[in-house]
Design a protein around this motif. Structure first.
Motif: not given
Lengths: 254, 254
Positions: A202-221
């Motif tokens: 919603x806030x445009x922090x992650x790309x709706x075309x490829x949300x997994x990339x950033x979510x994986x970084x967050x999950x890892x942390x």
């Protein structure tokens, strides 16, 4: 070698740890897994989408007291649903891929899991015989464990279960350790990740075309932190607050 | 995780340790044993009087690189003959009987075996699936190992092999230890015990009706010592000397 009080202690220590077999192909491996668990004082077996669960073939290899484990095992048709009750999930893999989750060998894992298991339900997840857990399935896990091997790294599924259960059983006999507080379970965590992803898109922090990339970084942390239930509530509170704030801004625009 | 020199080190450390399956009943267990060995960097498999060695069934469970182990395994029809080349023999048992040989768990065993294996051929002996090694077969062993279990103590044969090989493999990675000198092999030892029994019966130290009772006491004592080849020669020298002395006495009587 062992008096009654020791036996009670084993069962109490290990009863919070479940073995979860995901999409197992051969019923004989389910039976051998139950047998290895019974040998090492583990009782809770969960099957997720077994490809073949012919009980007559399972029982051929689930001899002696492991019959009880087979009779009481749970069968689920959805991995995410099956993982809901667990506060701490360990994934097993032979592949040394580029995922950067905290990795451990079985001995180190056992020394970490026994204190966690005193107040938390722990699930140890094994993938199918031919290909193991996918990266997507490993994402549910707080920790990845790999059994050290020589040249030939492909273990039989029940042999891998045996090594992990053996290390847990050996560790459960060591002098008592401090126990860890209750962690968030998978239901709470996955709800939080869904909520986070929605808000971050919603806030445009992650790309709706490829949300997994950033979510994986967050999950890892976050999986390295071993979040407690209270902390998950705080994160979801922040997400709700962002939702509310955006709502307010949109209202003033109208 | 591992560079080439580590792999070479594994193989060199473990190549002196053989797995010996005595009177195995199921070919699948032979295959699974080969697979567990290959996973843990062990290569030498000996079968003694297998009840069924149908290679098509063995190969079903001996996948990947364990095929090489199956192709190179030795098959013997006599346990005593098969044990001849080994300087140190370990027997595995689930039974906590009243035999008083030095007992160890697999972790302790591995820490003791790795230094011995540098200069000695070590054999680890597993009995048949249904009844394990007999007391008579355990007598060939320098050491007995038992895998700790919970209520249900009956491990699948290949699971037991896996636990032992896993502990050996784990230990072989630890910092190098002192190596022990060459011990007497089973051929030398059994020849010595036969000679001793004969002499001790001749001099009336042991009852010819029940020689096993005293011989077992002597075996228990000597197996704890881990006799070297030189020491076996000394003991046989003493036996020969007694024979000679008795011969002299008898001559003077004539």
């Amino acid at each position: 070698m062992k008096d009654g009080s020791d036996v009670v202690k084993d069962t109490m220590v290990l009863e919070n740890i479940s073995i979860i077999l995901n999409e197992t192909q051969l019923p004989e491996n389910i039976g051998f897994t139950a047998r290895a668990m019974a040998n090492m004082g583990m009782t809770r077996l969960v099957l997720v989408k077994p490809k073949n669960c012919d009980l007559s073939r399972v029982r051929k290899t689930a001899t002696g007291m492991s019959v009880d484990i087979v009779e009481q095992m749970e069968v689920s048709d959805d991995l995410r649903a099956a993982l809901k009750p667990f506060q701490y999930i360990v994934g097993t893999t032979a592949r040394l891929g580029n995922h950067r989750l905290a990795m451990a060998d079985p001995r180190l894992l056992a020394s970490e899991l026994i204190p966690i298991s005193k107040n938390n339900k722990v699930g140890i997840l094994f993938g199918p015989e031919d290909c193991g857990l996918s990266n997507e399935q490993l994402r549910f896990c707080h920790k990845i464990v790999t059994i050290n091997t020589s040249f030939f790294s492909s273990l039989n599924l029940s042999h891998a279960v045996m090594v992990i259960c053996y290390e847990l059983f050996m560790n459960s006999h060591e002098p008592s350790k401090i126990s860890l507080p209750r962690l968030a379970n998978s239901f709470e965590l996955e709800g939080m990740y869904d909520h986070l992803q929605e808000v971050l898109m919603t806030i445009g922090f992650i790309n709706p075309q490829n949300p997994e990339h950033w979510m994986n970084n967050i999950r890892r942390f976050l999986s390295r932190v071993s979040l407690r239930a209270r902390e998950v509530k705080i994160i979801r509170g922040i997400c709700r607050q962002i939702d509310w704030y955006i709502g307010q801004i949109e209202k003033t625009r109208e």
